[in-house]
Motif scaffolding. Structure first.
Motif, mmCIF file in Angstrom:
data_model
loop_
_atom_site.group_PDB
_atom_site.id
_atom_site.type_symbol
_atom_site.label_atom_id
_atom_site.label_comp_id
_atom_site.label_asym_id
_atom_site.label_seq_id
_atom_site.Cartn_x
_atom_site.Cartn_y
_atom_site.Cartn_z
ATOM 1 N N ASP A 34 35.156 27.880 27.617
ATOM 2 C CA ASP A 34 33.614 27.785 28.279
ATOM 3 C C ASP A 34 33.916 27.186 29.770
ATOM 4 N N ALA A 35 34.505 26.128 29.793
ATOM 5 C CA ALA A 35 34.789 25.646 31.115
ATOM 6 C C ALA A 35 36.202 25.345 31.374
ATOM 7 N N VAL A 36 36.527 25.452 32.838
ATOM 8 C CA VAL A 36 37.883 25.372 33.065
ATOM 9 C C VAL A 36 38.161 23.946 33.928
ATOM 10 N N VAL A 69 42.922 28.600 39.640
ATOM 11 C CA VAL A 69 43.073 27.514 40.635
ATOM 12 C C VAL A 69 41.814 27.006 41.243
ATOM 13 N N GLY A 70 41.407 25.855 41.377
ATOM 14 C CA GLY A 70 40.508 25.267 42.075
ATOM 15 C C GLY A 70 40.596 25.407 43.482
ATOM 16 N N ARG A 71 39.598 25.603 44.267
ATOM 17 C CA ARG A 71 39.443 26.127 45.625
ATOM 18 C C ARG A 71 39.194 25.013 46.702
ATOM 19 N N GLY A 72 39.722 23.740 46.361
ATOM 20 C CA GLY A 72 39.423 22.507 47.160
ATOM 21 C C GLY A 72 39.729 22.899 48.669
ATOM 22 N N ASP A 73 40.996 23.303 48.679
ATOM 23 C CA ASP A 73 41.406 23.817 49.934
ATOM 24 C C ASP A 73 41.896 25.589 49.878
ATOM 25 N N GLY A 123 44.925 42.020 39.850
ATOM 26 C CA GLY A 123 43.661 41.283 40.284
ATOM 27 C C GLY A 123 43.676 39.797 40.994
ATOM 28 N N TYR A 124 44.604 39.713 41.823
ATOM 29 C CA TYR A 124 44.507 38.479 42.653
ATOM 30 C C TYR A 124 43.314 38.511 43.460
ATOM 31 N N ARG A 125 42.370 37.524 43.181
ATOM 32 C CA ARG A 125 41.174 37.489 43.914
ATOM 33 C C ARG A 125 40.335 36.250 43.286
ATOM 34 N N TRP A 126 39.079 36.231 43.797
ATOM 35 C CA TRP A 126 38.232 35.138 43.638
ATOM 36 C C TRP A 126 37.700 35.313 42.272
ATOM 37 N N TYR A 127 37.407 34.278 41.309
ATOM 38 C CA TYR A 127 36.893 34.688 39.858
ATOM 39 C C TYR A 127 35.884 33.762 39.919
ATOM 40 N N GLU A 128 34.718 34.254 39.233
ATOM 41 C CA GLU A 128 33.565 33.359 38.907
ATOM 42 C C GLU A 128 33.819 33.180 37.433
ATOM 43 N N HIS A 129 33.717 31.822 37.210
ATOM 44 C CA HIS A 129 33.943 31.243 35.596
ATOM 45 C C HIS A 129 32.926 30.072 35.498
ATOM 46 N N TYR A 134 36.873 30.168 41.444
ATOM 47 C CA TYR A 134 38.277 29.923 41.632
ATOM 48 C C TYR A 134 39.212 31.175 42.124
ATOM 49 N N VAL A 135 40.240 30.723 42.940
ATOM 50 C CA VAL A 135 41.230 31.693 43.100
ATOM 51 C C VAL A 135 42.223 32.089 41.882
ATOM 52 N N GLY A 136 42.366 33.155 41.550
ATOM 53 C CA GLY A 136 43.227 33.446 40.307
ATOM 54 C C GLY A 136 43.664 34.753 40.267
#
Length: 149
Positions: A34-36, A69-73, A123-129, A134-136
């Motif tokens: 449900d959450a990452v 992966v979180g996209r803080g940077d 599928g290396y791209r930005w994901y909405e979850h 996230y980048v994933g």
């Protein structure tokens, strides 16, 4: 093959990834969460081909797994993702998961399957979850085993 047990075993194998010092440990789950808590690896969809061998002797499963992966940077996130998608190295998901194949002559995933193979990244791209971005990427994992087990 028992799909739920295989999902959990793949996630357990991925937990052994060693991320660079100073980064959060990779969290893993056998199902879509449900959450990452990033970085996070999970087993998502799968396809199943029955009867690759006669008398239910072999089925083939192809699991779509994702790592987010979180996209803080943005650059640091992509570098971390690149390390996890590399074919070798301590952060390599391919290398780490394939350790669960066992030694020659042993069954994979602690006896749940005949063999497994991390086939490709896609599928290396930005994901909405769960309303976060996230980048994933996806890793495709083939698992073969006895169909009537």
């Amino acid at each position: 093959m028992q799909i739920s047990a295989i999902r959990e075993a793949i996630a357990e194998a991925a937990r052994a990834v060693v991320l660079p010092e100073g980064l959060a440990k990779l969290t893993c789950s056998g199902y879509v969460p449900d959450a990452v808590v990033a970085p996070h690896f999970f087993v998502a969809e799968y396809e199943q081909v029955f009867d690759r061998g006669m008398s239910r002797s072999l089925d083939e499963l192809t699991f779509t797994t994702r790592v987010l992966v979180g996209r803080g940077d943005d650059k640091a996130a992509q570098k971390l993702l690149d390390a996890m998608l590399s074919g070798s190295g301590p952060a390599s998901l391919k290398q780490t998961i394939e350790l669960a194949r066992g030694a020659p002559g042993e069954y994979a995933l602690g006896g749940l399957a005949d063999d497994l193979h991390v086939m490709r990244v896609q599928g290396y791209r930005w994901y909405e979850h769960a309303s976060s971005t996230y980048v994933g990427a996806e890793l495709m994992i083939k698992v073969i085993g006895e169909g009537n087990a």
